[in-house]
Design an enzyme around this catalytic site. Structure first.
Site, PDB file in Angstrom:
ATOM      1  CD  GLU A 262      -2.943  -0.573   2.957  1.00  0.00           C
ATOM      2  OE1 GLU A 262      -3.072   0.378   3.301  1.00  0.00           O
ATOM      3  OE2 GLU A 262      -3.679  -1.649   3.063  1.00  0.00           O
ATOM      4  CD  GLU A 311     -12.587   1.973  -0.111  1.00  0.00           C
ATOM      5  OE1 GLU A 311     -13.014   0.949   0.342  1.00  0.00           O
ATOM      6  OE2 GLU A 311     -11.222   1.993  -0.197  1.00  0.00           O
ATOM      7  CE  LYS A 314     -11.007   2.462   4.282  1.00  0.00           C
ATOM      8  NZ  LYS A 314      -9.278   2.482   3.709  1.00  0.00           N
ATOM      9  CD  GLU A 320      -7.530   5.782   7.061  1.00  0.00           C
ATOM     10  OE1 GLU A 320      -7.870   5.002   5.692  1.00  0.00           O
ATOM     11  OE2 GLU A 320      -6.375   6.042   7.194  1.00  0.00           O
TER      12      GLU A 320
END
Length: 694
Positions: A262, A311, A314, A320
């Site tokens: 990541e 997203e 999250k 995030e």
């Protein structure tokens, strides 16, 4: 953005060409699904493919995603998931691990290109961390029992704070004791360590001492010198990765690769989180990773960007929810280029059409840019060296190895084959970046086959002793005589295991067979091995299929031509004006392609449909026999260099890896043609004019 087309386009192409690395693994993107407005799994896979993204990470065995990935070729990191119960059961029960493999791997592989299994992601807490290594062991055993040992690597994905004292990079050391055990286990299996590396969080935590440019790959920013290793760093990403490398070294696992599982930068939601910074970081990352790091220069760094989408479900810090490259409606958050120009140039496994399609996706290139870029790519392809060379030493008048290596570099050879681990040649090749195919000679096969400790000693003395040499293959035996083939596969297995135990599992083990093992060459669709070869080739092919290693074959159209009554020499010299052999849908204009495809057919009949053929010797003699002349040798070898990047009729998009035999005329070989295959005389003069990158 408006541009002055001609000048800006020339600059853009110049920058692209200047930044092409010599080799690269895929840039992947992490596919998270913590959102209630995301596209379907099939639409996501199509988006990956349309954007030229060739790697994906998913965080649990998502069956819909796995089904959508079938046949896509996208390389996958498959996480087990972080659920404590899952890790506990995988760690404590071999049968649970076997069931996990039967449920989540066997139904999909190889249609889904599973590359790594990640046992946990950023696992926290001593009790949970203690389960990681037992779970990895059980999964490795389950994969081996399922016939997939070595095909899919098992690792774990760690947070960067697994490394303590990360500045300067040379001071890197693992913060927890369990990581040293994990590192040594990975060294034994040949698997990489997966590490989540985020310069964003390092910068956000210390903006006073870390400049934004240094953190986001902006040129002309800070440089940092590491007094511990003398290396200079121009970006924070490299420094963080090399801190992980230093920790691996201190844990006794210096050869374990790092895969960045990541990395990314948020576009909103917090300090320094902006579209401009996110684009600068992620584009810089894509453009940079093919070059390696200061600690491991030239070793392309496999990297996965986090994340594919913003997203919305999250939790935690607002950033995030804003790491995505795309909005849920599949529109890019900012313009970014995924095209892997280097894969077209270096590997030759993408078609120009595929490159064009990926690059032309708006808003990356104008039509003028695209035409110009493809023209430059074509020119580079025309210059790129497509072949290696065999460096034999059966002569009493040959130049020293250091001089020979200089000749290799001057003539653009990037790969060389050695028939034995010649210490002088290996010392000269150290640090050059030239890839080395090294032989374990026939006379050592009995010892390697019957003793694991002998194989380990061979690897230690001939491979590990040369850490600065880039080894490509270990060739166990060359044209092994019929009476000695019983030793072949056991020797290959022991050397393979020894390399894995030494943390060198990426070095493929194979063998080189002679053209005489092929009973039928024409038509290629009828290709098959001789009855004698079938007695051992089934075992060889099964080993290669399992370990994903290629089969090396010494293929000489010269010998087929001189032993075939009535064959037109133009078919052997690549000079036939049209198709000579029509084999169903495939037309053959030269004997080289026909022989390679006949071998593909023969290997496939033994269950080796995925086994690649590498032509480990080919050439034409200049004297000593029928049709052996300087003119014919020059014609054959020059046409070979030009031809191999095109692939064969059956595999038209896969460049044929080929090695010209030989570097020199060798006067201690048997009199006749055997002494006259060289591209060079021992005095280093060319035997005939040839352009190796033509």
């Amino acid at each position: 953005m408006a541009r002055q087309q001609a000048a800006s386009s020339m600059l853009a192409v110049a920058l692209i060409v200047a930044s092409i690395p010599t080799a690269v693994d895929s840039i992947g993107v992490c596919y998270g699904v913590v959102g209630n407005n995301l596209p379907s799994r099939s639409d996501v896979v199509q988006l990956y493919r349309s954007r030229g993204i060739t790697g994906m990470r998913i965080y649990f065995p998502d069956r819909q995603a796995l089904d959508a990935l079938r046949g896509s070729g996208i390389a996958l990191i498959l996480d087990t998931g972080n659920d404590d119960d899952v890790l506990a059961r995988l760690a404590s029960s071999a049968s649970t691990a076997a069931s996990w493999v039967q449920t989540n791997v066997r139904p999909y592989y190889p249609a889904v290109n599973m590359k790594y299994i990640a046992v946990g992601n950023e696992v926290q807490g001593a009790a949970a961390q203690a389960r990681i290594l037992p779970a990895m062991r059980n999964l490795d055993a389950a994969l081996a029992a399922a016939g997939l040992g070595g095909s899919i690597k098992v690792s774990t994905s760690v947070r960067f704070d697994a490394v303590a004292s990360s500045f300067p990079p040379s001071s890197g050391v693992f913060a927890q004791g369990y990581m040293a055990d994990v590192a040594r286990y990975l060294a034994g299996t040949g698997a990489p360590l997966l590490a989540n590396v985020y310069p964003y969080f390092a910068y956000r935590g210390n903006p006073r001492d870390i400049s934004l440019g240094y953190a986001t790959f902006r040129p002309g920013s800070t440089t940092v010198r590491d007094g511990g290793n003398g290396l200079t760093y121009t970006n924070l990403f490299d420094a963080m990765v090399d801190a992980v490398v230093a920790a691996l070294e201190k844990a006794g696992a210096p050869n374990v690769r790092v895969v960045v599982s990541e990395s990314g930068w948020p576009s909103a939601g917090g300090f320094a989180a902006s579209v401009d910074n996110a684009r600068s970081y992620n584009q810089g990352l894509i453009d940079h990773v093919g070059r390696g790091t200061p600690k491991r220069p030239g070793a392309a760094l496999e990297t996965f960007i986090f994340a594919m989408f913003n997203e919305n479900q999250k939790g935690g810090d607002p950033t995030e929810r804003n790491f995505g490259l795309f909005y849920p409606n599949k529109q890019p958050v900012y313009p970014i280029r995924f095209i892997e120009v280097w894969a077209v140039i270096v590997l030759g496994e993408r078609s120009m059409a595929a490159a064009a399609a990926a690059a032309a996706a708006p808003p990356f290139f104008s039509g003028f840019d695209m035409a110009l870029l493809l023209g430059v790519l074509a020119a580079i392809l025309a210059r790129a060296a497509s072949v290696g060379v065999c460096y034999g030493t059966s002569g009493d008048n040959l130049p020293p190895a250091s001089t020979v290596v200089g000749m290799l570099r001057e003539n653009g050879f990037t790969v060389v084959r050695l028939y034995w681990p010649d210490p002088a040649a290996l010392a000269a090749l150290a640090g050059t970046g030239i890839k080395v195919v090294v032989g374990a000679p026939n006379d050592v096969l009995p010892a390697l086959a019957t003793s694991e400790s002998a194989a380990a000693a061979w690897v230690r003395q001939n491979i590990q002793a040369h850490p600065l040499v880039t080894f490509r293959y270990v060739v166990v035996g060359n044209e092994v005589p019929a009476g000695e083939t019983a030793h072949l596969v056991p020797a290959m297995e022991n050397v393979h295991a020894a390399l894995a135990a030494a943390g060198l599992g990426h070095v493929k083990v194979t063998t080189a067979i002679s053209q005489g093992t092929i009973a039928v060459h024409l038509p290629p669709s009828a290709g098959e091995f001789t009855a004698e070869a079938l007695s051992f080739m089934g075992y060889v092919v099964a080993f290669l299929e399992r370990t994903r290693a290629p089969l090396l074959a010494n293929l000489y159209p010269y010998f087929v031509y001189t032993n075939t009554l009535g064959m037109d020499m133009s078919f052997a010299l690549f000079t036939s004006p049209g198709t000579v052999v029509q084999d169903g849908d495939y037309g053959y204009q030269n004997l080289f392609d026909a022989t390679v495809d006949a071998l593909h057919t023969a290997v496939a009949k033994l269950g080796g449909g995925r086994v690649r053929v590498v032509v480990s010797e080919t050439g034409w003699p200049t004297a000593g026999g029928a049709a052996a002349s300087v003119e014919n040798a020059m014609t054959y070898n020059q046409n070979l260099v030009r031809h191999v990047r095109q692939g064969t009729p059956r595999r038209p998009t896969r460049r044929v890896e080929a090695y010209v035999f030989a570097m020199f005329n060798e006067d201690l070989k048997e009199a006749g043609v055997e002494q006259n295959w060289g591209l060079f005389y021992p005095n280093m003069d060319r035997v005939y004019p040839i352009t190796f990158g033509a």
